[in-house]
Design an enzyme around this catalytic site. Structure first.
Site, PDB file in Angstrom:
ATOM      1  N   CYS A   1      32.409  27.903  46.766  1.00 38.08           N
ATOM      2  CA  CYS A   1      32.607  28.629  45.509  1.00 38.08           C
ATOM      3  C   CYS A   1      31.765  27.977  44.425  1.00 38.08           C
ATOM      4  O   CYS A   1      31.689  26.745  44.350  1.00 38.08           O
ATOM      5  CB  CYS A   1      34.081  28.557  45.119  1.00 38.08           C
ATOM      6  SG  CYS A   1      34.451  29.371  43.561  1.00 38.08           S
TER       7      CYS A   1
ATOM      8  N   HIS B   1      37.284  36.787  48.529  1.00 41.14           N
ATOM      9  CA  HIS B   1      37.080  35.619  47.668  1.00 41.14           C
ATOM     10  C   HIS B   1      37.089  36.020  46.185  1.00 41.14           C
ATOM     11  O   HIS B   1      37.761  35.394  45.360  1.00 41.14           O
ATOM     12  CB  HIS B   1      35.753  34.953  48.050  1.00 41.14           C
ATOM     13  CG  HIS B   1      35.428  33.725  47.263  1.00 41.14           C
ATOM     14  ND1 HIS B   1      35.568  32.454  47.774  1.00 41.14           N
ATOM     15  CD2 HIS B   1      34.974  33.572  45.989  1.00 41.14           C
ATOM     16  CE1 HIS B   1      35.224  31.576  46.848  1.00 41.14           C
ATOM     17  NE2 HIS B   1      34.848  32.228  45.756  1.00 41.14           N
ATOM     18  N   GLU B   2      36.355  37.090  45.863  1.00 42.29           N
ATOM     19  CA  GLU B   2      36.251  37.488  44.447  1.00 42.29           C
ATOM     20  C   GLU B   2      37.564  38.070  43.928  1.00 42.29           C
ATOM     21  O   GLU B   2      37.951  37.811  42.781  1.00 42.29           O
ATOM     22  CB  GLU B   2      35.103  38.479  44.246  1.00 42.29           C
ATOM     23  CG  GLU B   2      33.718  37.951  44.626  1.00 42.29           C
ATOM     24  CD  GLU B   2      33.393  36.575  44.069  1.00 42.29           C
ATOM     25  OE1 GLU B   2      33.859  36.241  42.960  1.00 42.29           O
ATOM     26  OE2 GLU B   2      32.691  35.802  44.757  1.00 42.29           O
TER      27      GLU B   2
ATOM     28  N   HIS C   1      39.827  35.371  43.029  1.00 40.19           N
ATOM     29  CA  HIS C   1      39.496  34.842  41.699  1.00 40.19           C
ATOM     30  C   HIS C   1      40.200  35.656  40.619  1.00 40.19           C
ATOM     31  O   HIS C   1      40.782  35.105  39.685  1.00 40.19           O
ATOM     32  CB  HIS C   1      37.984  34.939  41.431  1.00 40.19           C
ATOM     33  CG  HIS C   1      37.203  33.728  41.839  1.00 40.19           C
ATOM     34  ND1 HIS C   1      37.495  32.464  41.395  1.00 40.19           N
ATOM     35  CD2 HIS C   1      36.121  33.600  42.646  1.00 40.19           C
ATOM     36  CE1 HIS C   1      36.628  31.607  41.916  1.00 40.19           C
ATOM     37  NE2 HIS C   1      35.777  32.270  42.688  1.00 40.19           N
TER      38      HIS C   1
END
Ligand code: CO
Length: 168
Positions: A88, A130-131, A134
């Site tokens: 990341c 992953h995003e 976030h």
């Protein structure tokens, strides 16, 4: 030079972002700043809160090196648990095998407010997870064992001290 990427741990990275309701020029400007930042850092995805903006929007890299925006995204389905090597931009130089899903179905808006549904697998599915994590206020480090997480936290503390010394 592109805007600075916020490093983990930081409150803006561990707090869920707010839905995007204003699709005006400020959003376009933020998107172009995110694009500049992710390209400069040679990343394959970036979330708005990584630039300190708590908005539910991210850029996702395609295989061909271009990016598309996902606004107000939600994961509708996940299947086939796997572990994938993951890193990341907010946790530089740390790569760890992380539990993820091979396939996801995601609903999101584009900058013209149109809704899309994408069924992704492989790299695209990985970046989407992953995003969207976030945007929900999570980084991949939280998915690791407590031991790995505390080692990364220690190294990040040292790294932040190093950066601070460099600036002073
Ligand atoms: Co990230």
């Amino acid at each position: 030079m592109a805007r600075e990427i916020v490093l983990w741990p930081h409150k803006v990275l561990t707090t869920a972002t707010q839905p995007v309701t204003d699709f005006g020029p400020a959003l376009e400007k933020l998107m172009s700043e995110m694009l500049a930042a992710v390209q400069e850092a040679k990343g394959i995805g970036i979330a708005a809160n990584q630039l300190g903006e708590p908005l539910r929007m991210a850029l996702v890299g395609r295989e061909d090196g271009t990016f598309f925006e996902i606004i107000n995204p939600r994961i509708l389905e996940r299947s086939e648990q796997i572990t994938l090597e993951e890193g990341c931009l907010s946790v530089p130089d740390e790569w760890e095998k992380t539990p993820r899903y091979k396939k996801v179905k995601v609903r999101y808006q584009d900058k013209a407010q149109q809704w899309h549904e994408v069924e992704a697998e492989g790299r695209l599915a990985h970046v989407l997870q992953h995003e969207i994590d976030h945007l929900d206020g999570h980084v991949f480090v939280e998915l690791l064992s407590g031991l790995k997480r505390s080692l990364i936290q220690e190294r990040m503390k040292k790294y932040q001290k190093f950066l601070k010394r460099k600036k002073d």
